[in-house]
Design a protein around this motif. Structure first.
Motif, PDB file in Angstrom:
ATOM      1  N   ALA A  99     -76.177   5.940 -28.688  1.00 29.98           N
ATOM      2  CA  ALA A  99     -75.171   5.237 -29.483  1.00 29.98           C
ATOM      3  C   ALA A  99     -73.895   4.993 -28.674  1.00 29.98           C
ATOM      4  CB  ALA A  99     -74.834   6.054 -30.726  1.00 29.98           C
ATOM      5  N   PRO A 100     -73.464   3.739 -28.575  1.00 30.75           N
ATOM      6  CA  PRO A 100     -72.318   3.403 -27.723  1.00 30.75           C
ATOM      7  C   PRO A 100     -71.010   3.555 -28.486  1.00 30.75           C
ATOM      8  CG  PRO A 100     -73.322   1.412 -28.576  1.00 30.75           C
ATOM      9  CD  PRO A 100     -74.082   2.551 -29.182  1.00 30.75           C
ATOM     10  N   ALA A 111     -73.485  -4.522 -20.660  1.00 29.76           N
ATOM     11  CA  ALA A 111     -73.000  -5.656 -19.871  1.00 29.76           C
ATOM     12  C   ALA A 111     -71.582  -6.070 -20.283  1.00 29.76           C
ATOM     13  CB  ALA A 111     -73.969  -6.828 -20.012  1.00 29.76           C
ATOM     14  N   GLY A 112     -71.002  -5.399 -21.273  1.00 29.38           N
ATOM     15  CA  GLY A 112     -69.603  -5.634 -21.582  1.00 29.38           C
ATOM     16  C   GLY A 112     -69.304  -6.248 -22.938  1.00 29.38           C
ATOM     17  N   ASP A 113     -70.287  -6.324 -23.833  1.00 30.94           N
ATOM     18  CA  ASP A 113     -70.053  -6.915 -25.150  1.00 30.94           C
ATOM     19  C   ASP A 113     -69.326  -5.925 -26.072  1.00 30.94           C
ATOM     20  OD1 ASP A 113     -70.151  -7.967 -27.703  1.00 30.94           O
ATOM     21  OD2 ASP A 113     -72.145  -8.842 -27.427  1.00 30.94           O
ATOM     22  N   GLU A 114     -67.991  -6.025 -26.114  1.00 27.69           N
ATOM     23  CA  GLU A 114     -67.221  -5.041 -26.881  1.00 27.69           C
ATOM     24  C   GLU A 114     -67.296  -5.249 -28.388  1.00 27.69           C
ATOM     25  OE1 GLU A 114     -63.410  -3.814 -25.577  1.00 27.69           O
ATOM     26  OE2 GLU A 114     -63.903  -4.067 -23.452  1.00 27.69           O
ATOM     27  N   LEU A 115     -67.506  -6.490 -28.785  1.00 26.33           N
ATOM     28  CA  LEU A 115     -67.573  -6.769 -30.229  1.00 26.33           C
ATOM     29  C   LEU A 115     -68.726  -6.009 -30.883  1.00 26.33           C
ATOM     30  CD1 LEU A 115     -66.730 -10.564 -30.436  1.00 26.33           C
ATOM     31  CD2 LEU A 115     -65.360  -8.610 -31.224  1.00 26.33           C
ATOM     32  N   LYS A 116     -69.832  -5.962 -30.176  1.00 24.71           N
ATOM     33  CA  LYS A 116     -71.000  -5.247 -30.717  1.00 24.71           C
ATOM     34  C   LYS A 116     -70.681  -3.768 -30.896  1.00 24.71           C
ATOM     35  CE  LYS A 116     -74.799  -8.036 -30.838  1.00 24.71           C
ATOM     36  NZ  LYS A 116     -74.735  -9.154 -29.885  1.00 24.71           N
ATOM     37  N   THR A 117     -69.960  -3.205 -29.922  1.00 21.96           N
ATOM     38  CA  THR A 117     -69.582  -1.791 -30.029  1.00 21.96           C
ATOM     39  C   THR A 117     -68.770  -1.554 -31.289  1.00 21.96           C
ATOM     40  OG1 THR A 117     -69.314  -1.855 -27.655  1.00 21.96           O
ATOM     41  CG2 THR A 117     -68.557   0.114 -28.762  1.00 21.96           C
ATOM     42  N   ILE A 118     -67.816  -2.442 -31.517  1.00 23.73           N
ATOM     43  CA  ILE A 118     -66.932  -2.284 -32.675  1.00 23.73           C
ATOM     44  C   ILE A 118     -67.743  -2.332 -33.974  1.00 23.73           C
ATOM     45  CG2 ILE A 118     -65.062  -3.405 -33.975  1.00 23.73           C
ATOM     46  CD1 ILE A 118     -63.981  -4.284 -31.119  1.00 23.73           C
TER      47      ILE A 118
END
Lengths: 396, 381
Positions: free
Chosen positions: B83-84, B34-41
């Protein structure tokens, strides 16, 4: 990961290759089972340790150490060459390991050597008309009368019954016991009076299988392997051998190479089949699957050498996958030949002695035989994936 | 002889799987989608701590110098956990391209930073395999021009490896003037694909790749094996979920997993999928150890596992019935990941075409190789 077999094995491979080279003229085409040429060849293979390698000398084997890698190298090198393969068949593949494991000393002495030499041919009396996939429901009856078993009943799908001297047979000897515990494993001479053999003509126009009828057949009491009522256990101790051996990926690879050459040779309007996109893509899909199965068989081999490696699922699937793939491979060869692919027997224009049609049909038989693909899927899902058995129908 | 994973490889795979199960469970994957980039980092950082960027970098440049099988087990684990994070481009293809194609100073400049996780390097070579629309890259007088589609791991990258149609490899700084990036929205929300426009972008060639056109193929083959491994991991999870669901769900008063219709679907899935493990291992091993089989195994592994994983991803959803179709259960994350992997670096059809070329199918037959025909005799089967 270490796919090196080491110097000892490379030397051994060279030795096998040079044996094959020396003997490349040997041709047993048309030589009958038990013929002197065949027996001589078989003995030669045993003397060199290329067959019956780990079976003790006293029982007619080579008497070597169990060495899975050497066995593998022998299989690989023989598969690449047209020289005659060691004799197979149910006596060698199934009965000999059974006797080695569960037979008594006298049985080992009597039966193993002539079987390995190809002088004694066996047939397997397991399936019955009403006991196929549900083999343990078999009804052929054995009753002890003094010093003899008296056998009555009928077996079916018995290959080589016409040539066999002996039959290893599952017989119900304890009618009161639960179905799996009422069966004994008996050894029946095929020249006993009361045995009648009727061939079953199959779709290939050969008759590889037979029905065998037993009417008051009398055999000595001691012709039993294991105890009374242990026949199911005895038979199952080696059943895995047959399933694994029905479609060796190395043989499939050899067959694939023959198919590639066929598709390079055959043409439509002067264009080679292999240059036609649709056919070539089918070929490549099959090649990918053969390579997957070859990798899988390397993993299985490794599991035999390294006992801590778990390869049970890799092994469970080989019969299902191997026979289906081989059937499909043969089907592509027929399609590549088009109308010519339907030629058979000794027709003009026939390719490769009709072996593609023969093998296409034969492997349909193997998809069914040795536990049908559907039974294989039950085994895979139940034993391999832990899924529940089908609920039992009342009264069975 | 030992054919299989070493203890170290198994433990690396388990560690990464466990990390993803803990840190990136399905709820987190949904937030990232849904667009949560912080989690990806955060997840990316966690995986860097576990060493995913240093596997293939030579020791002299600060890496672990492991063989491709280590990367394959990591890729399988990343596929299991959808894994994103970047991996196949940034930490497998890029270091390989630099190590095989780069000169000493390029290696010194980039490899240590890739190993340490300071630098992210994307890969834009889809056009070498098959250009769509008017995409394609040209290199002239130190400048790159053109358009690349489906660049891998290019988002937020510091540099990119690009190739022209001849298979030469070039390195550009992503921040250079003349580069513009557009995110491509695919079905797979766990990884990001990018379109990159190059207008007179300063580029340096990886000099070895100019002399040896085999280098780009080695980079692509490694990438293909990684994609196959990722799909294998994803498909295995889908199968496991299907079996678990079939034991839980009851209809007609029975577990649906006790019906043969369902059991046979599962048996078919595992029968196809199980050999794919051995195939990925074998193909990985061949890359450095059995050069004459390396290319063919890489192509077939990619093509075959693309087919098997597609079938498994479909069937596993069917076993779940209507629930398989829902976002709630989330099976579609694995399904879509398998769907993207299939197309990247060549769809099965294209890769099989390549396999045909590798084998010189266009040349005359070799009668010496004819197989023997002992097929009709039941005794020799």
């Amino acid at each position: 990961m270490d796919l090196n077999y080491g110097q000892e094995y490379e030397d051994f491979r060279n030795e096998v290759q040079s044996f094959i080279k020396t003997n490349e003229k040997v041709n047993l085409h048309g030589a009958k089972l038990r013929s002197p040429e065949r027996v001589e060849w078989q003995k030669k293979l045993i003397d060199h340790g290329y067959f019956a390698r780990s079976i003790p000398k006293q029982y007619g084997g080579f008497g070597g150490e169990v060495d899975i890698i050497k066995t593998r190298i022998i299989a690989e090198e023989f598969a690449k060459s047209p020289i005659p393969k060691p004799l197979g068949g149910q006596g060698i593949q199934m009965l000999v390991p059974t006797l080695l494991e569960l037979g008594n000393e006298e049985q080992k002495q009597t039966y193993i050597k002539p079987t390995l030499h190809g002088e004694m041919i066996w047939c397997q009396g397991y399936s019955e008309p009403n006991s196929g996939s549900d083999l343990a429901s078999l009804q052929t009856k054995g009753e002890l009368d003094g010093e003899e078993w008296v056998i009555n009943g009928q077996k079916i799908w018995t290959s080589t019954a016409k040539f066999a001297q002996m039959c290893f047979c599952l017989v119900r000897t304890e009618p009161e016991a639960p179905k799996h515990q009422g069966i004994s494993f008996l050894l029946i001479p095929m020249d006993s009076s009361g045995i009648e053999i009727r061939p079953i003509m199959q779709m290939t126009l050969d008759a590889d299988f037979n029905e065998v009828f037993f009417t008051d057949v009398r055999i000595p009491k001691e012709n039993i392997v294991g105890e009374r009522g242990e026949g199911w256990k005895v038979a199952n101790s080696i059943l895995g051998h047959e399933r694994g051996s029905l479609a060796d990926p190395n043989v499939t690879m050899t067959r694939l190479n023959a198919l590639i050459n066929l598709m390079k040779d055959e043409t439509i309007d002067g264009q080679r089949i292999i240059d036609k996109d649709s056919f070539r893509d089918r070929l490549l899909k099959i090649q990918g699957r053969v390579l997957a199965q070859q990798s899988n068989s390397l993993r299985i081999l490794s599991g035999q050498i390294n006992k801590d490696q778990n390869t049970s699922m890799a092994r469970l699937i080989t019969k299902l996958q191997g026979t289906e793939l081989r059937h499909e491979l043969e089907a592509l060869a027929i399609d590549a030949m088009g109308e010519l692919g339907t030629l058979y027997e000794n027709s003009p224009h026939l390719r490769d002695n009709g072996s593609w049609q023969m093998s296409y049909m034969y492997f349909l038989g193997l998809i069914i035989g040795g536990g049908t693909s559907q039974i294989q899927k039950n085994i895979i899902s139940e034993r391999g994936l832990g899924m529940p058995k089908e609920p039992k129908v009342q009264g069975n | 002889m030992y054919f299989g994973l070493s203890e170290e490889q198994v433990s690396l795979q388990e560690t990464i799987k466990k990390y993803l199960e803990d840190q990136a469970p399905l709820e987190v994957i949904k937030e990232i989608a849904a667009g949560d980039e912080l989690k990806t980092i955060e997840i990316h950082k966690g995986l860097l701590d576990l060493g995913i960027s240093s596997l293939l970098v030579p020791e002299e440049f600060g890496g672990l110098e492991l063989d491709l099988l280590f990367a394959a087990v990591v890729s399988t684990a990343l596929g299991s956990g959808t894994a994103p994070v970047p991996f196949i481009g940034a930490y497998v293809m890029a270091p390989l391209a630099l190590n095989l194609g780069g000169n000493r100073s390029q290696k010194e400049q980039w490899l240590p930073k890739i190993a340490s996780g300071e630098v992210l390097m994307g890969i834009a070579i889809s056009e070498f395999i098959g250009a769509r629309e008017d995409s394609g890259i040209n290199f002239k007088k130190g400048k790159v021009n053109g358009r690349a589609l489906f660049a891998i791991d290019a988002k937020n990258s510091d540099a990119l490896i690009v190739s022209n149609k001849a298979g030469q490899l070039f390195l550009v700084h992503t921040g250079s003037s003349g580069i513009s990036q557009t995110e491509l929205i695919t079905v797979d929300k766990t990884r990001i694909s990018t379109e990159i426009l190059f207008k007179d972008v300063k580029a340096e060639i990886l000099p070895e790749s100019e002399k040896d056109l085999g280098i780009i193929n080695k980079v692509i083959d490694a990438g293909r094996i990684m994609l196959a491994a990722d799909s294998l991991g994803a498909a295995q999870v889908m199968l496991d979920k299907a079996i678990a669901y079939s034991l839980e769900r009851k209809q007609f008063g029975r577990q649906i997993g006790s019906f043969q219709a369902v059991k046979h679907m599962c048996a078919e899935m595992v029968a196809e999928l199980e050999p794919c493990n051995a195939m990925v291992w074998h193909a990985s091993h061949c890359q450095e150890n059995i050069p004459h089989e390396a290319r063919l195994m890489a192509c077939h592994t990619k093509a075959h596992i693309s087919e098997v994983s597609r079938e498994v991803s479909k069937t596993a959803i069917e076993v779940h019935g209507g629930m398989g179709f829902t976002d709630e259960l989330g099976l579609h994350y694995w399904f879509k990941r398998i769907g993207l992997n299939r197309q990247l670096l060549g769809s099965p059809e294209l890769v099989r075409e390549e396999a045909a070329k590798i084998q010189n199918f266009d040349q005359a037959s070799d009668d010496d190789n004819k197989g023997n025909d002992e097929v009709g005799n039941p005794l020799v089967v």
